[in-house]
Design a protein around this motif. Structure first.
Motif, PDB file in Angstrom:
ATOM      1  N   PHE A   7       0.835  -1.204   0.000  1.00 14.12           N
ATOM      2  CA  PHE A   7       0.000   0.000   0.000  1.00 14.12           C
ATOM      3  C   PHE A   7       0.867   1.251   0.000  1.00 14.12           C
ATOM      4  O   PHE A   7       1.935   1.273   0.615  1.00 14.12           O
ATOM      5  CB  PHE A   7      -0.851   0.072   1.269  1.00 14.12           C
ATOM      6  CG  PHE A   7      -2.036  -0.842   1.308  1.00 14.12           C
ATOM      7  CD1 PHE A   7      -2.261  -1.807   0.355  1.00 14.12           C
ATOM      8  CD2 PHE A   7      -2.944  -0.730   2.337  1.00 14.12           C
ATOM      9  CE1 PHE A   7      -3.361  -2.644   0.421  1.00 14.12           C
ATOM     10  CE2 PHE A   7      -4.044  -1.555   2.414  1.00 14.12           C
ATOM     11  CZ  PHE A   7      -4.256  -2.513   1.457  1.00 14.12           C
ATOM     12  N   PRO A   8       0.394   2.326  -0.631  1.00 12.60           N
ATOM     13  CA  PRO A   8       1.043   3.629  -0.421  1.00 12.60           C
ATOM     14  C   PRO A   8       0.863   4.028   1.048  1.00 12.60           C
ATOM     15  O   PRO A   8      -0.082   3.583   1.708  1.00 12.60           O
ATOM     16  CB  PRO A   8       0.259   4.581  -1.332  1.00 12.60           C
ATOM     17  CG  PRO A   8      -0.506   3.717  -2.260  1.00 12.60           C
ATOM     18  CD  PRO A   8      -0.693   2.395  -1.593  1.00 12.60           C
ATOM     19  N   LYS A   9       1.749   4.858   1.576  1.00  9.88           N
ATOM     20  CA  LYS A   9       1.691   5.226   2.993  1.00  9.88           C
ATOM     21  C   LYS A   9       0.354   5.846   3.386  1.00  9.88           C
ATOM     22  O   LYS A   9      -0.156   5.589   4.467  1.00  9.88           O
ATOM     23  CB  LYS A   9       2.830   6.183   3.342  1.00  9.88           C
ATOM     24  CG  LYS A   9       4.150   5.495   3.474  1.00  9.88           C
ATOM     25  CD  LYS A   9       5.208   6.438   3.972  1.00  9.88           C
ATOM     26  CE  LYS A   9       6.522   5.691   4.058  1.00  9.88           C
ATOM     27  NZ  LYS A   9       7.590   6.534   4.556  1.00  9.88           N
ATOM     28  N   CYS A  10      -0.232   6.667   2.509  1.00 12.01           N
ATOM     29  CA  CYS A  10      -1.498   7.308   2.862  1.00 12.01           C
ATOM     30  C   CYS A  10      -2.607   6.269   3.030  1.00 12.01           C
ATOM     31  O   CYS A  10      -3.453   6.390   3.913  1.00 12.01           O
ATOM     32  CB  CYS A  10      -1.879   8.366   1.844  1.00 12.01           C
ATOM     33  SG  CYS A  10      -2.136   7.739   0.177  1.00 12.01           S
ATOM     34  N   LEU A  11      -2.615   5.225   2.231  1.00 13.70           N
ATOM     35  CA  LEU A  11      -3.622   4.171   2.375  1.00 13.70           C
ATOM     36  C   LEU A  11      -3.348   3.286   3.581  1.00 13.70           C
ATOM     37  O   LEU A  11      -4.272   2.799   4.226  1.00 13.70           O
ATOM     38  CB  LEU A  11      -3.693   3.316   1.114  1.00 13.70           C
ATOM     39  CG  LEU A  11      -4.347   3.950  -0.098  1.00 13.70           C
ATOM     40  CD1 LEU A  11      -4.366   2.967  -1.258  1.00 13.70           C
ATOM     41  CD2 LEU A  11      -5.741   4.421   0.219  1.00 13.70           C
ATOM     42  N   THR A  12      -2.100   3.077   3.901  1.00 14.98           N
ATOM     43  CA  THR A  12      -1.749   2.272   5.064  1.00 14.98           C
ATOM     44  C   THR A  12      -2.279   2.929   6.329  1.00 14.98           C
ATOM     45  O   THR A  12      -2.845   2.261   7.193  1.00 14.98           O
ATOM     46  CB  THR A  12      -0.223   2.081   5.168  1.00 14.98           C
ATOM     47  OG1 THR A  12       0.231   1.437   3.980  1.00 14.98           O
ATOM     48  CG2 THR A  12       0.155   1.261   6.384  1.00 14.98           C
ATOM     49  N   GLY A  13      -2.148   4.234   6.428  1.00 17.22           N
ATOM     50  CA  GLY A  13      -2.653   4.963   7.585  1.00 17.22           C
ATOM     51  C   GLY A  13      -4.160   4.839   7.726  1.00 17.22           C
ATOM     52  O   GLY A  13      -4.682   4.604   8.814  1.00 17.22           O
TER      53      GLY A  13
END
Length: 72
Positions: A7-13
């Motif tokens: 996942f991109p970091k923004c989606l992981t969050g």
């Protein structure tokens, strides 16, 4: 957590916030003193929890259906 490695970091969050019930929804915000009520702004008497948002809230029914169709 292995699921989030791609996942991109923004989606992981966002994923982790939803998974841990710490999403910026009224129920959690009320628990930490940041919202006056835990209730869903669209449903009388229902707490705005992750499960309510994703599965039960009629306000987001169209988005839920689009997600189910997209995921197959």
């Amino acid at each position: 957590v292995k699921l989030t490695t791609a996942f991109p970091k923004c989606l992981t969050g966002v994923y982790m916030a939803l998974r841990t019930q710490h999403a910026l929804l009224c129920h959690h915000l009320h628990c930490i003193g940041k919202a006056p009520s835990p209730h869903c702004p669209h449903c009388l008497g229902m707490n705005e929890t992750v499960s309510h948002l994703l599965l039960d809230c009629p306000f987001y029914r169209h988005e839920y259906h689009a997600l189910v169709v997209a995921l197959g």
